[in-house]
Design an enzyme around this catalytic site. Structure first.
Site, PDB file in Angstrom:
ATOM      1  N   GLU A 136     -35.162   0.827 -71.480  1.00 41.86           N
ATOM      2  CA  GLU A 136     -34.492   2.092 -71.803  1.00 41.86           C
ATOM      3  C   GLU A 136     -33.050   1.999 -71.303  1.00 41.86           C
ATOM      4  O   GLU A 136     -32.814   1.570 -70.181  1.00 41.86           O
ATOM      5  CB  GLU A 136     -35.207   3.268 -71.109  1.00 41.86           C
ATOM      6  CG  GLU A 136     -34.447   4.583 -71.203  1.00 41.86           C
ATOM      7  CD  GLU A 136     -35.158   5.766 -70.501  1.00 41.86           C
ATOM      8  OE1 GLU A 136     -36.382   5.677 -70.241  1.00 41.86           O
ATOM      9  OE2 GLU A 136     -34.464   6.747 -70.213  1.00 41.86           O
ATOM     10  N   GLU A 141     -26.051  10.990 -70.307  1.00 46.34           N
ATOM     11  CA  GLU A 141     -27.127  11.852 -69.832  1.00 46.34           C
ATOM     12  C   GLU A 141     -26.709  12.602 -68.571  1.00 46.34           C
ATOM     13  O   GLU A 141     -25.979  12.067 -67.733  1.00 46.34           O
ATOM     14  CB  GLU A 141     -28.379  11.030 -69.503  1.00 46.34           C
ATOM     15  CG  GLU A 141     -29.564  11.919 -69.127  1.00 46.34           C
ATOM     16  CD  GLU A 141     -30.827  11.144 -68.786  1.00 46.34           C
ATOM     17  OE1 GLU A 141     -30.720   9.981 -68.396  1.00 46.34           O
ATOM     18  OE2 GLU A 141     -31.909  11.731 -68.893  1.00 46.34           O
TER      19      GLU A 141
END
Ligand SMILES: *[C@@H]1O[C@H](CO)[C@@H](O)[C@H](O)[C@H]1NC(C)=O
Ligand SMILES: *[C@@H]1O[C@H](CO)[C@@H](O)[C@H](O)[C@H]1NC(C)=O
Ligand SMILES: *[C@@H]1O[C@H](CO)[C@@H](O)[C@H](O)[C@H]1NC(C)=O
Length: 319
Positions: A136, A141
């Site tokens: 990932e 974010e």
């Protein structure tokens, strides 16, 4: 002498693993093209957010997604007051590319990102079916408007990063293993506040870019008004040469991480959730200066989510 040095240079460019570019554009995602490139995932949030992910038809009917010739918008519902007990959460969107990518470069031209207390937006890449075995990469974010951005890898055990790297950001935890410290991952904090949230939006957003090869992953950020935005990034043209992009914001080298082992073909996911495992922790939510409890605030204050939207000018994929 000239002939010798030229052939040495040519040989070096063949054997050197860092010279992966230039790349040719394989996808140019703009406006309504997002509806073909991405699939809307009306799933329950694996991170326990106060969110109701809707499908494409519902998102279009409620104008939670909107496309014009050169814009694509993804937003949360900013009209409905919810009941704390009778609802799963605020309507929002989560989209995932139909295509999956191994080695590639991608440029995200972002005009606006979601902001507001309780928001937890992300642009990231993963292989959901195999997570964490397929890796990932969190490109953009954060939670509760708290910048700067954090760029993070999450992997199965055995992938770690060196402390010293060629990057403008600051290394955080070095072990990418999801099983350590509550899935903290190996993160890099971007150096400037305008890489995230209200400050990012005030400057008209900017460009995030990723390059993934078999021997490294690099992520760059350039704010809209920066003078050092590479011409091929700014123009979103048919090819890019990452060698001209300068020092990345985050550099993840393969010193102690065999990338082909830890990263499979990944989809790009764009999601906007609320509260949940990260944004909703009381210490983090109230620590950001946000009022009430996260769930109550999200339920009771629809107009606080007027700016909880992504406005994307384009995503260009290069392989
Ligand atoms: C949203 O994105 C982040 C990216 O790191 C991920 O950890 C989280 O699980 C995602 N949430 C949902 C609901 O998919
Ligand atoms: C839908 O959203 C777009 C983008 O924010 C906006 O320009 C448009 O006016 C909205 N349409 C309606 C019917 O609200
Ligand atoms: C990193 O890449 C180099 C060059 O391809 C390779 O020789 C080395 O084995 C790789 N390191 C790891 C840990 O996979």
């Amino acid at each position: 002498m000239k002939t010798v040095s030229a052939s040495v240079l040519a040989l070096a460019s063949i054997v050197s693993p860092v010279l992966a570019g230039p790349y040719s554009r394989s996808q140019n995602i703009v406006g309504s093209g997002f509806y073909n490139a991405f699939n809307f995932e009306a799933i329950s949030d694996p991170t326990h957010g106060r969110v109701k992910y809707v499908n494409m038809a519902t998102a279009q009917a409620q104008n939670l997604t909107f496309a014009s010739a050169n814009k694509f918008v993804l937003r949360a519902d900013a009209k409905t007051t919810l009941s704390d007990s009778g609802s799963v959460g605020r309507s929002s969107v989560r989209i995932r590319t139909n295509a999956a990518y191994t080695t590639h470069a991608a440029v995200f031209d972002i005009q606006h990102m979601p902001q507001g207390c309780g928001t937890w937006p992300a642009i990231w890449e993963t292989d959901e079916a195999r997570w964490p075995a397929g890796g990932e990469v969190d490109i953009l974010e954060g939670v509760n408007d708290q910048g700067p951005n954090q760029i993070t890898l999450h992997t199965s055990p055995g992938c770690t990063m060196p402390a010293t790297r060629t990057q403008t950001g600051t290394s955080l935890q070095l072990d990418c293993n999801t099983a350590i410290n509550g899935n903290t991952g190996c993160g890099v904090r971007a150096p400037t506040a305008n890489s995230y949230g209200p400050s990012f939006n005030a400057g008209g957003g900017g460009w995030y870019a990723i390059e993934r090869t078999t021997t490294f992953i690099n992520v760059w950020f350039w704010p809209r008004g920066a003078t050092n935005v590479p011409a091929d990034v700014r123009s979103g043209g048919t090819s890019v040469n990452t060698a001209g992009w300068g020092t990345p914001t985050a550099n993840f080298p393969n010193t102690s991480c065999n990338f082909p082992q830890f990263f499979s073909a990944n989809n790009i996911i764009i999601n906007l959730t609320f509260c949940g495992d990260w944004a909703g922790q009381a210490g983090i939510y109230n620590g950001a200066g946000c009022p009430s409890t996260c769930i109550n605030y999200v339920d009771q204050n629809p107009t606080a989510f007027t700016n909880a939207y992504f406005e994307l000018n384009s995503i260009n994929i290069y392989t």
